[in-house]
Design a protein around this motif. Structure first.
Motif, PDB file in Angstrom:
ATOM      1  N   GLU A  31       0.836  -1.207   0.000  1.00 31.76           N
ATOM      2  CA  GLU A  31       0.000   0.000   0.000  1.00 31.76           C
ATOM      3  C   GLU A  31       0.864   1.248   0.000  1.00 31.76           C
ATOM      4  O   GLU A  31       0.622   2.201  -0.759  1.00 31.76           O
ATOM      5  CB  GLU A  31      -0.914   0.007   1.235  1.00 31.76           C
ATOM      6  N   ALA A  32       1.877   1.247   0.849  1.00 33.94           N
ATOM      7  CA  ALA A  32       2.751   2.424   0.959  1.00 33.94           C
ATOM      8  C   ALA A  32       3.516   2.644  -0.347  1.00 33.94           C
ATOM      9  O   ALA A  32       3.635   3.773  -0.831  1.00 33.94           O
ATOM     10  CB  ALA A  32       3.714   2.246   2.131  1.00 33.94           C
ATOM     11  N   VAL A  33       4.030   1.567  -0.937  1.00 35.81           N
ATOM     12  CA  VAL A  33       4.810   1.700  -2.172  1.00 35.81           C
ATOM     13  C   VAL A  33       3.896   2.127  -3.321  1.00 35.81           C
ATOM     14  O   VAL A  33       4.259   2.979  -4.136  1.00 35.81           O
ATOM     15  CB  VAL A  33       5.548   0.376  -2.495  1.00 35.81           C
ATOM     16  N   ALA A  34       2.675   1.569  -3.369  1.00 34.27           N
ATOM     17  CA  ALA A  34       1.748   1.898  -4.459  1.00 34.27           C
ATOM     18  C   ALA A  34       1.246   3.337  -4.356  1.00 34.27           C
ATOM     19  O   ALA A  34       0.779   3.900  -5.338  1.00 34.27           O
ATOM     20  CB  ALA A  34       0.572   0.927  -4.472  1.00 34.27           C
ATOM     21  N   ASP A  35       1.365   3.943  -3.155  1.00 34.42           N
ATOM     22  CA  ASP A  35       1.025   5.363  -3.018  1.00 34.42           C
ATOM     23  C   ASP A  35       2.101   6.252  -3.631  1.00 34.42           C
ATOM     24  O   ASP A  35       1.836   7.398  -3.985  1.00 34.42           O
ATOM     25  CB  ASP A  35       0.876   5.731  -1.529  1.00 34.42           C
ATOM     26  N   LEU A  36       3.326   5.716  -3.705  1.00 31.51           N
ATOM     27  CA  LEU A  36       4.463   6.532  -4.155  1.00 31.51           C
ATOM     28  C   LEU A  36       4.863   6.260  -5.599  1.00 31.51           C
ATOM     29  O   LEU A  36       5.461   7.114  -6.248  1.00 31.51           O
ATOM     30  CB  LEU A  36       5.680   6.254  -3.262  1.00 31.51           C
ATOM     31  N   TYR A  37       4.586   5.054  -6.081  1.00 34.14           N
ATOM     32  CA  TYR A  37       5.072   4.646  -7.402  1.00 34.14           C
ATOM     33  C   TYR A  37       3.950   3.987  -8.202  1.00 34.14           C
ATOM     34  O   TYR A  37       3.069   3.340  -7.625  1.00 34.14           O
ATOM     35  CB  TYR A  37       6.204   3.609  -7.266  1.00 34.14           C
ATOM     36  N   LEU A  79      -7.330  -8.164  -5.710  1.00 26.31           N
ATOM     37  CA  LEU A  79      -6.069  -7.405  -5.657  1.00 26.31           C
ATOM     38  C   LEU A  79      -6.101  -6.207  -6.593  1.00 26.31           C
ATOM     39  O   LEU A  79      -5.632  -5.120  -6.248  1.00 26.31           O
ATOM     40  CB  LEU A  79      -4.901  -8.313  -6.078  1.00 26.31           C
ATOM     41  N   ILE A  80      -6.656  -6.427  -7.785  1.00 22.07           N
ATOM     42  CA  ILE A  80      -6.711  -5.353  -8.773  1.00 22.07           C
ATOM     43  C   ILE A  80      -7.629  -4.235  -8.286  1.00 22.07           C
ATOM     44  O   ILE A  80      -7.313  -3.051  -8.393  1.00 22.07           O
ATOM     45  CB  ILE A  80      -7.153  -5.926 -10.144  1.00 22.07           C
ATOM     46  N   ASP A  81      -8.762  -4.610  -7.691  1.00 22.36           N
ATOM     47  CA  ASP A  81      -9.674  -3.594  -7.173  1.00 22.36           C
ATOM     48  C   ASP A  81      -9.035  -2.835  -6.003  1.00 22.36           C
ATOM     49  O   ASP A  81      -9.260  -1.649  -5.820  1.00 22.36           O
ATOM     50  CB  ASP A  81     -10.992  -4.240  -6.709  1.00 22.36           C
ATOM     51  N   ARG A  82      -8.242  -3.538  -5.212  1.00 22.54           N
ATOM     52  CA  ARG A  82      -7.646  -2.908  -4.038  1.00 22.54           C
ATOM     53  C   ARG A  82      -6.497  -1.971  -4.409  1.00 22.54           C
ATOM     54  O   ARG A  82      -6.386  -0.877  -3.877  1.00 22.54           O
ATOM     55  CB  ARG A  82      -7.140  -3.998  -3.092  1.00 22.54           C
ATOM     56  N   TYR A  83      -5.620  -2.427  -5.308  1.00 19.79           N
ATOM     57  CA  TYR A  83      -4.397  -1.661  -5.578  1.00 19.79           C
ATOM     58  C   TYR A  83      -4.438  -0.852  -6.868  1.00 19.79           C
ATOM     59  O   TYR A  83      -3.558  -0.034  -7.099  1.00 19.79           O
ATOM     60  CB  TYR A  83      -3.179  -2.600  -5.578  1.00 19.79           C
ATOM     61  N   ARG A  84      -5.452  -1.070  -7.711  1.00 18.66           N
ATOM     62  CA  ARG A  84      -5.562  -0.342  -8.978  1.00 18.66           C
ATOM     63  C   ARG A  84      -4.212  -0.249  -9.711  1.00 18.66           C
ATOM     64  O   ARG A  84      -3.715   0.850  -9.988  1.00 18.66           O
ATOM     65  CB  ARG A  84      -6.090   1.087  -8.748  1.00 18.66           C
ATOM     66  N   PRO A  85      -3.583  -1.375 -10.002  1.00 19.69           N
ATOM     67  CA  PRO A  85      -2.272  -1.315 -10.658  1.00 19.69           C
ATOM     68  C   PRO A  85      -2.394  -0.713 -12.066  1.00 19.69           C
ATOM     69  O   PRO A  85      -3.449  -0.824 -12.690  1.00 19.69           O
ATOM     70  CB  PRO A  85      -1.843  -2.782 -10.728  1.00 19.69           C
ATOM     71  N   GLN A  86      -1.305  -0.107 -12.523  1.00 21.73           N
ATOM     72  CA  GLN A  86      -1.315   0.475 -13.870  1.00 21.73           C
ATOM     73  C   GLN A  86      -1.243  -0.610 -14.938  1.00 21.73           C
ATOM     74  O   GLN A  86      -1.501  -0.339 -16.116  1.00 21.73           O
ATOM     75  CB  GLN A  86      -0.155   1.460 -14.024  1.00 21.73           C
ATOM     76  N   SER A  87      -0.825  -1.809 -14.531  1.00 24.80           N
ATOM     77  CA  SER A  87      -0.730  -2.896 -15.506  1.00 24.80           C
ATOM     78  C   SER A  87      -0.956  -4.229 -14.806  1.00 24.80           C
ATOM     79  O   SER A  87      -0.583  -4.404 -13.643  1.00 24.80           O
ATOM     80  CB  SER A  87       0.668  -2.880 -16.155  1.00 24.80           C
ATOM     81  N   PHE A  88      -1.594  -5.149 -15.519  1.00 21.06           N
ATOM     82  CA  PHE A  88      -1.665  -6.532 -15.039  1.00 21.06           C
ATOM     83  C   PHE A  88      -1.209  -7.450 -16.175  1.00 21.06           C
ATOM     84  O   PHE A  88      -1.669  -7.313 -17.312  1.00 21.06           O
ATOM     85  CB  PHE A  88      -3.085  -6.927 -14.608  1.00 21.06           C
ATOM     86  N   SER A  89      -0.309  -8.352 -15.857  1.00 22.77           N
ATOM     87  CA  SER A  89       0.207  -9.247 -16.892  1.00 22.77           C
ATOM     88  C   SER A  89       0.251 -10.685 -16.396  1.00 22.77           C
ATOM     89  O   SER A  89       0.277 -10.950 -15.190  1.00 22.77           O
ATOM     90  CB  SER A  89       1.602  -8.792 -17.334  1.00 22.77           C
ATOM     91  N   GLU A  90       0.227 -11.597 -17.349  1.00 20.98           N
ATOM     92  CA  GLU A  90       0.334 -13.041 -17.058  1.00 20.98           C
ATOM     93  C   GLU A  90       1.122 -13.707 -18.189  1.00 20.98           C
ATOM     94  O   GLU A  90       1.609 -13.038 -19.083  1.00 20.98           O
ATOM     95  CB  GLU A  90      -1.073 -13.656 -16.919  1.00 20.98           C
ATOM     96  N   HIS A  91       1.256 -15.024 -18.114  1.00 17.67           N
ATOM     97  CA  HIS A  91       2.160 -15.745 -19.022  1.00 17.67           C
ATOM     98  C   HIS A  91       1.436 -16.659 -20.002  1.00 17.67           C
ATOM     99  O   HIS A  91       0.409 -17.252 -19.657  1.00 17.67           O
ATOM    100  CB  HIS A  91       3.129 -16.611 -18.210  1.00 17.67           C
TER     101      HIS A  91
END
Lengths: 293, 256
Positions: A55-61, A89-101
């Motif tokens: 949470e702390a890192v996702a607030d900064l980067y 997780l995606i709803d919680r952290y709203r990442p700028q990207s999600f990837s898989e293999h």
């Protein structure tokens, strides 16, 4: 940070994998890093320090969420429970990207903890497309699908890997994650030209690049066999291939993957600085080119 | 051969070293290569053994890395992670160690492994504020005996015939310190906030803690403790455990 202030996409900068041993340093020193990436499965516990730090890192980067357990390339169905965890997780952290293999890891015998290869046929193509559709539906967003590193081929394969990935992207709307180290590993392992692979890759679909260090051994016949090890600096030939890639793609978000024998933060950061320099050089080259034109 | 069938064959060959290579795998040379297939086998088993070594570092130190890796490999052969949540892998590894013949010479190892399994559970457990001591203090003395305590989601109690908490603590430094007294220990593993803590409970409090963790009323727990030690101090034990963060809530009746 208010929600609307979050950038929509990863910046065209070098990013680093977020490792627990670096949590404290990153929050104290706030190093100049384009983004951080985490393996989604490491943040699927109910609570505890991993979530507090993320949470702390996702607030900064800006944040990239990278799944290693969805098993999109499995013949069997996707794990609905796992899709729900990813969505959470995606709803919680709203990442700028999600990837898989483009790989499989789950079988009825359990989770096999490796990214396993699949043959490229019409049947497997349809299955993967159905899985990507289902995954994007379930998580409510577009994903990036990563090209694999492989150590063997399948006699039944009838479709070229790039065509396979391109068709998945065409039909599902997903983007692609180009792992340049994987290109080097697979190309050397299968006697192909890595530069030709990059030159044929559909660059407009690429949302992110990965770089990592490989290990080297030989196979049963004494031929070179590269292993996708993620435990060392990016090799010189992969950096050169990356520079060649950037010349085609232009600046793109680029992750340094170093997951085993994780070094101190300074060593890891030096890898990002190196990649950033190549991105900046390509940006400058393009600006000069545009002005000259 | 269908996709599902060929993937089954691949998985079978992957998981059993004595199996022939799956039909249809090849190389650019046009022939299958066992060394290449072995990379995948190795990734699966070395990866799982490494995951266990990360979760059970003291167990690995006690048994030695080579023995541990061999034991982990035997475990992994029959116990694959049940989900992609690799952070949960090895929950029953301590039970496996207890039944693993060659490890029986070191009888305290399974309980040390239980502490380490509990440590990881606590690390990833839900974040819940521990029961407030003021709330405990505000309860009328006459209702207290009928109350039960909800165990904190991060908390595990490990009771051992061996001093496993002291052994664990002695192995947290590069140079192993001595364990002065060889006796039974009951250890509380708990994470009241961000740090996972291990506490060796006072001997007279152990039966009390065990009874509470088993869902008994405070009166029944106190009775169990007094039966073991007439000097048991109910107030000190209850406040002590609550202060360590062992509980999330207190309530009357049977429901948790």
């Amino acid at each position: 940070m208010i929600d609307g202030a979050k950038p929509a996409a990863l910046p065209a900068r070098a990013g680093l994998g977020l490792k627990p041993e670096h949590y404290g340093h990153i929050l104290d020193a706030r190093p100049d890093v384009g983004f951080f990436e985490v393996h989604a499965e490491n943040y699927m516990g109910a609570g505890g320090p991993p979530h507090r730090y993320l949470e702390a890192v996702a607030d900064l980067y800006p944040l990239s969420l990278h799944g290693v357990g969805l098993s999109i390339g499995a013949a069997g169905p996707l794990d609905g429970e796992h899709l729900r965890r990813l969505r959470g997780l995606i709803d919680r952290y709203r990442p700028q990207s999600f990837s898989e293999h483009l790989a499989w890891s789950t079988h009825e015998s359990g989770f096999l903890n490796d990214l396993l290869p699949l043959p490229y046929t019409q049947e497997t193509l349809e299955r993967v497309i159905a899985h990507v559709d289902e995954a994007q539906q379930a998580i409510g967003r577009r994903l990036l699908l990563e090209n694999p590193s492989t150590y063997l081929l399948f006699a039944e394969s009838t479709i070229d890997e790039i065509d396979f990935l391109d068709e998945i992207a065409e039909r599902t709307g997903c983007g692609l994650l180009l792992d340049v180290n994987n290109v080097m590993v697979s190309s050397i392992n299968h006697g192909l030209d890595p530069v030709a692979y990059i030159d044929r890759f559909p660059v407009a679909r690429i949302g992110e690049i990965h770089l990592a260090g490989y290990d080297e051994t030989v196979d049963g016949a004494g031929d070179r066999l590269l292993i996708d090890a993620h435990g060392s600096p990016v090799k010189t030939d992969v950096m050169a291939l990356y520079a060649h890639t950037l010349a085609r793609t232009g600046p793109l978000p680029t992750l340094i993957e170093w997951d085993n024998d994780v070094p101190d933060f300074a060593t890891l950061h030096a890898e990002a600085v190196h990649a950033d320099a190549l991105i900046a050089r390509e940006a400058a080259r393009r600006n000069v080119h545009i002005r000259a034109a | 051969m269908s996709f599902a069938t060929s993937q089954d064959h691949f998985a079978q060959a992957l998981l059993h070293a004595e199996s022939p290579l799956p039909v249809g795998v090849t190389t650019a040379r046009g022939e299958a290569d066992a060394a290449r297939f072995a990379v995948y086998r190795n990734n699966v088993y070395v990866g799982l053994a490494k995951t266990l070594a990360q979760r059970f570092p003291v167990t690995e130190r006690l048994l030695g890395p080579e023995f541990f890796a061999g034991m982990a490999r035997v475990y992994a052969q029959d116990n694959k992670p049940v989900s992609p949540l690799i952070i949960e892998y090895g929950e029953d590894f301590p039970d496996f160690i207890a039944g693993f013949g060659p490890a029986r010479e070191v009888p305290y190892v399974p309980d040390v492994a239980r502490l380490e399994a509990a440590w990881t559970r606590a690390y990833h457990a839900a974040d819940v504020a521990p029961l407030d001591l003021h709330r405990l203090a505000s309860l009328p003395p006459d209702v207290l005996p009928h109350m039960r305590l909800a165990v904190h989601p991060s908390a595990t109690l490990v009771s051992s015939a061996h001093p496993v908490g002291s052994i664990w603590a002695a192995h947290q430094t590069t140079v192993v310190t001595g364990v002065t007294e060889w006796r039974a220990e009951t250890v509380l593993v708990v994470r009241p906030d961000m740090a996972v803590n291990l506490h060796v409970l006072p001997g007279q409090d152990a039966p009390f803690a065990r009874a509470i963790f088993a869902g008994e009323t405070l009166a029944a727990a106190a009775e169990a403790a007094l039966a073991q030690d007439a000097n048991f101090d109910f107030g000190a034990a209850l406040v002590g455990l609550a202060a360590l963060g062992a509980f999330a809530d207190i309530h009357e009746g049977d429901t948790a």
